[in-house]
Design a protein around this motif. Structure first.
Motif, short mmCIF file in Angstrom:
data_model
loop_
_atom_site.label_atom_id
_atom_site.label_comp_id
_atom_site.label_asym_id
_atom_site.label_seq_id
_atom_site.Cartn_x
_atom_site.Cartn_y
_atom_site.Cartn_z
N ILE A 127 -18.86 24.83 -11.75
CA ILE A 127 -19.24 25.06 -10.36
C ILE A 127 -19.19 23.76 -9.57
O ILE A 127 -18.70 23.71 -8.44
N PHE A 128 -19.64 22.68 -10.18
CA PHE A 128 -19.67 21.40 -9.47
C PHE A 128 -18.26 20.83 -9.27
O PHE A 128 -17.96 20.25 -8.23
N LEU A 129 -17.38 21.00 -10.26
CA LEU A 129 -16.01 20.53 -10.08
C LEU A 129 -15.28 21.40 -9.07
O LEU A 129 -14.46 20.91 -8.28
N MET A 130 -15.57 22.70 -9.06
CA MET A 130 -14.98 23.57 -8.05
C MET A 130 -15.38 23.12 -6.64
O MET A 130 -14.54 23.05 -5.73
N LEU A 131 -16.67 22.80 -6.45
CA LEU A 131 -17.12 22.34 -5.13
C LEU A 131 -16.43 21.03 -4.75
O LEU A 131 -16.01 20.84 -3.61
N LYS A 132 -16.31 20.11 -5.70
CA LYS A 132 -15.63 18.85 -5.43
C LYS A 132 -14.18 19.11 -5.02
O LYS A 132 -13.66 18.49 -4.08
N SER A 133 -13.51 20.02 -5.73
CA SER A 133 -12.12 20.32 -5.43
C SER A 133 -11.98 20.93 -4.04
O SER A 133 -11.07 20.58 -3.27
N MET A 134 -12.88 21.84 -3.70
CA MET A 134 -12.82 22.48 -2.38
C MET A 134 -13.05 21.47 -1.26
O MET A 134 -12.42 21.55 -0.20
N LEU A 135 -13.92 20.51 -1.50
CA LEU A 135 -14.21 19.53 -0.46
C LEU A 135 -13.17 18.41 -0.42
O LEU A 135 -13.12 17.65 0.55
N GLY A 136 -12.37 18.29 -1.50
CA GLY A 136 -11.36 17.25 -1.53
C GLY A 136 -11.94 15.85 -1.48
O GLY A 136 -11.36 14.94 -0.90
N LEU A 196 -21.36 2.53 3.92
CA LEU A 196 -20.50 3.69 3.66
C LEU A 196 -19.75 4.09 4.92
O LEU A 196 -20.33 4.15 6.01
N ARG A 197 -18.48 4.41 4.75
CA ARG A 197 -17.70 5.02 5.80
C ARG A 197 -17.15 6.35 5.29
O ARG A 197 -16.74 6.44 4.12
N VAL A 198 -17.17 7.35 6.14
CA VAL A 198 -16.69 8.68 5.77
C VAL A 198 -15.41 8.96 6.55
O VAL A 198 -15.36 8.78 7.77
N LEU A 199 -14.38 9.37 5.82
CA LEU A 199 -13.09 9.64 6.42
C LEU A 199 -12.65 11.06 6.06
O LEU A 199 -12.64 11.43 4.89
N THR A 200 -12.32 11.86 7.07
CA THR A 200 -11.81 13.20 6.85
C THR A 200 -10.32 13.22 7.16
O THR A 200 -9.90 12.83 8.25
N GLN A 235 -12.05 0.34 -2.01
CA GLN A 235 -12.52 0.69 -0.67
C GLN A 235 -13.91 1.30 -0.76
O GLN A 235 -14.33 1.75 -1.82
N ASN A 236 -14.60 1.32 0.37
CA ASN A 236 -15.91 1.97 0.42
C ASN A 236 -15.87 3.18 1.34
O ASN A 236 -16.82 3.50 2.02
N TYR A 237 -14.70 3.84 1.36
CA TYR A 237 -14.53 5.07 2.11
C TYR A 237 -14.83 6.27 1.22
O TYR A 237 -14.31 6.36 0.10
N LEU A 238 -15.65 7.18 1.71
CA LEU A 238 -15.81 8.48 1.09
C LEU A 238 -14.84 9.41 1.80
O LEU A 238 -15.02 9.72 2.98
N VAL A 239 -13.79 9.83 1.09
CA VAL A 239 -12.70 10.57 1.71
C VAL A 239 -12.85 12.06 1.43
O VAL A 239 -13.03 12.47 0.28
N PHE A 240 -12.77 12.85 2.49
CA PHE A 240 -12.69 14.31 2.38
C PHE A 240 -11.27 14.69 2.78
O PHE A 240 -10.90 14.64 3.95
N ASN A 241 -10.47 15.05 1.77
CA ASN A 241 -9.06 15.34 2.01
C ASN A 241 -8.87 16.85 2.17
O ASN A 241 -8.95 17.60 1.21
N SER A 242 -8.65 17.28 3.42
CA SER A 242 -8.47 18.70 3.74
C SER A 242 -9.58 19.56 3.14
O SER A 242 -9.32 20.47 2.34
#
Length: 696
Positions: A622-631, A689-693, A638-645
């Motif tokens: 379930i946790f890996l599925m959520l990670k995959s969905m959030l990308g 932290l920087r967040v990048l979508t 780098q210190n970017y937390l990236v949400f890819n699509s």
């Protein structure tokens, strides 16, 4: 509970220390009303009532439903606690004779599983002693390993003997219960050493049931997985996340070295498994990094140091399974530990790279680096069973595993006509793991300033990829062969294994597209998940363990692979299949596996009869599925937390994440599904932290 003819019982160190645990009231068993698991799954509450009962010493009957009988069973710190509460709802006092039967033959877990055993140790005479108004009975067995195993049954109430034999004891007590009143009977059972009579430092005899529940609730808050909160607008998903978190906590065990390790599954695999622990820890990143730290520490501590054919041990090789029972200690089975796993070693290096990506824990990296190099050397040398540069296996042990990938059934690697493959076998996913491990180790070597090693490892990985595409890729039918057999003939069957090659990123973009189409085709996708073997193959059997069933952890790895190649529609389809499994579940949990029959209307998936539940990598899915969905991802530089699509399906409109911690930062985020896609909002953060979508 009479379990001599079944697998039921209470186990400790791979031995069934209790096989009989029964209580009767005036000669009759109580009638079940309800049952509930609480906290981390270590406490079970059984609510029962009485059938019609004879009165003691007088004529007449006690009407059914006169008593509420609650049995509250807790396993805590290698000790078993039971409180039996009997509440009398009648308008008169009643006397009950309560019988307690306890027995054990101290069966090794492999005996229970049906392994033949020409001889075994001997039961010793039971011992009894009285103290402080209670009665203690000791059942004991001397094994062929010369170790004496003991079960201490400490009754915190006066009891008289019915029968005492080496393997079965019966005792009774009489209790008088006034009208509208409650009487409690307490028992403590400990294994191999006597109990101090305390629960979390307090005398158990003095603890009421509400106090017991309060103590256990406080202890549950110590769960290392509770610092993070993931809440959606879908109650079913929320319950599934909470149950998965609870199941993993239930399976966490502190090893002798002090590290926490997730045992693989209950009942059969309640022990450290290399592959299972490594994949579970990967599934939990970035949600929890402490689990990966413990798993890596344990795996590196137990790397092979010598060549031992009996256990398939080789220098630098990661272990497969560790057991501590009598049959392991006498070398009747090779699990001491056993090293028959071709993929645990590269998986350890993959987890190491992923752990450093999320934590930048360079102190641990430097500490583990010599072990990682030993593991890498095993991949380069001993694992190359055919001298062709591929990672392979051939069982050396006379009682080990014939197949040593995650599909380790004896019949799980075959040719298209159903013939089993000859050894040494080179699995497709093992090559993918070796590729990803080398690429990860290259990045880590560069991080440590060893550019020469980094360049060599990257070149080795690329050479492996080229060889892989020449020999494992079916250019005509556009899929990845399951394996090469001992004569380098391809096992040209379509399996879920090729989905792991997506996760390893050993495929070209075009090949990945073809693989994704195969995986989500009707032949492989059941509607609930991707089958281990396509239903068009000769060996397909949806009822089998590995040849047509569906495994949630397998599907979660494939989901992550689909994400890495940007296949959003396929990822969503597979995620919705997982949701359907959860919606049809009576406990909002994913099982170890289920049968691969095609989904029909609202019918639930057909269960696999002896699937483990809880099972670590099923809960982690379930946790890996959520990670995959959030990308979601991070890189070491780098210190970017990236949400890819990021993707939220029509099952979820919002997802709130609180307490996500990595490196030297912490953040709370809200994701919202809209017409133009999923948005990410940071509601709180500490640290750099920087967040990048990123949207495709």
């Amino acid at each position: 509970m009479y379990s001599h003819a079944s697998e039921l019982g209470i186990y400790f160190n791979d031995t069934r220390f209790i096989g009989v645990w029964e209580m009767t009231f005036n000669g009759a068993a109580p009638v079940s009303l309800a049952k509930e698991l609480r906290f981390s799954g270590n406490t079970a509450v059984f609510s029962m009532t009485n059938p019609d009962l004879p009165r003691l010493g007088e004529s007449g009957r006690i009407r059914r439903d006169t008593f509420l009988i609650r049995r509250i069973l807790t396993l805590q710190q290698d000790t078993f606690y039971e409180t039996v509460e009997v509440k009398n709802f009648d308008d008169r006092e009643h006397t009950l004779q309560v019988e307690q039967w306890v027995g054990s033959r101290f069966d090794d877990v492999f005996e229970v599983r049906g392994f033949p055993r020409p001889r075994r140790g001997k039961m010793l005479a039971a011992e009894e002693s009285s103290k402080d108004g209670g009665l203690t009975t000791i059942l004991q067995y001397e094994g062929l390993d010369a170790q004496i195993r003991r079960t201490f049954i400490h009754r915190l109430f006066p009891a008289e003997k019915i029968r005492v034999s080496p393997s079965l004891t019966g005792h009774f007590t009489r209790i008088s219960i006034p009208s509208k009143s409650t009487v409690a009977l307490k028992t403590i059972v400990s294994f191999d050493k006597p109990s101090e009579g305390k629960l979390m430092g307090r005398p158990y005899a003095q603890i009421s049931v509400p106090e017991k529940m309060e103590i256990l609730a406080r202890d549950y808050l110590v769960n290392p997985l509770l610092g993070l909160s993931i809440i959606t607008d879908n109650a079913l998903v929320n319950k599934s996340i909470e149950n998965a978190r609870r199941d993993i906590f239930t399976l966490l065990t502190r090893e002798e070295s002090g590290v926490l390790y997730p045992y693989a599954g209950i009942p059969w695999f309640s022990a450290p498994f290399g592959r299972d622990g490594l994949i579970t820890a990967f599934q939990l990143l970035p949600w929890n990094s402490s689990l990966a730290q413990g798993v890596l520490q344990y795996v590196f501590e137990t790397l092979g140091t010598k060549f031992d054919a009996f256990t398939d041990e080789q220098p630098g090789k990661a272990f497969h399974e560790m057991r501590r029972g009598e049959m392991s200690r006498t070398r009747e089975v090779p699990f001491i530990p056993y090293y028959g796993s071709v993929d645990s070693t590269p998986l350890a290096l993959i987890l190491l790279h992923e752990y450093i990506r999320w934590t930048m824990d360079l102190g641990q990296l430097r500490k583990w680096w010599p072990f990682a190099l030993r593991a890498l050397d095993w991949i380069d040398t001993s694992a190359d069973t055919n001298g062709d540069g591929f990672v392979g296996y051939a069982m050396q042990s006379t009682s080990g595993l014939v197949n040593q990938g995650w599909k380790d059934s004896g019949d799980s690697v075959m040719h298209r006509d159903g013939r089993l493959a000859e050894v040494p076998i080179r699995l497709c996913e093992a090559q993918g793991y070796a590729f990803r491990a080398r690429m990860g180790m290259s990045a880590l070597a560069r991080l440590l300033g060893d550019d020469v090693l980094a360049s060599r490892l990257r070149l080795d990985a690329l050479k492996l990829r080229a060889r892989f595409q020449e020999q494992f890729w079916n250019a005509e039918e556009r899929f990845v062969h399951l394996a090469l057999d001992g004569k380098s003939r391809p096992c040209a069957v379509r399996t879920s294994n090729m989905g792991h090659c997506l996760w390893a990123q050993i495929l070209t973009g075009e090949q990945a597209r073809d693989v994704a189409e195969h995986l989500l085709s009707d032949a492989m996708f059941s509607g609930f998940g991707i089958r281990t073997l396509a239903d068009t193959e000769t060996a397909y059997n949806p009822l089998s363990y590995h040849n047509g069933s569906v495994w949630p952890h397998d599907n979660s790895i494939i989901m992550e692979g689909l994400r890495l190649y940007g296949f959003q529609k396929e990822l969503e389809k597979l995620a919705l299949g997982t949701y359907a499994v959860l919606e049809s579940s009576d406990d909002f949990r994913l099982p170890e596996l289920f049968c691969g029959f095609r989904r029909r209307g609202s019918e639930p998936p057909v269960p696999y009869q002896v699937a483990c539940k809880p099972q670590a990598w099923a809960a982690g899915s379930i946790f890996l599925m959520l990670k995959s969905m959030l990308g979601v991802s991070m890189e070491t530089d780098q210190n970017y937390l990236v949400f890819n699509s990021p993707l939220l399906t029509d099952k979820i409109s919002t997802m709130e994440i609180k307490g996500l911690q990595c490196r030297d930062w912490e953040a709370d985020l809200i994701l919202r599904r809209g017409r133009s896609g999923t948005t990410v909002e940071v509601t709180r953060k500490t640290g750099p932290l920087r967040v990048l979508t990123v949207k495709r």
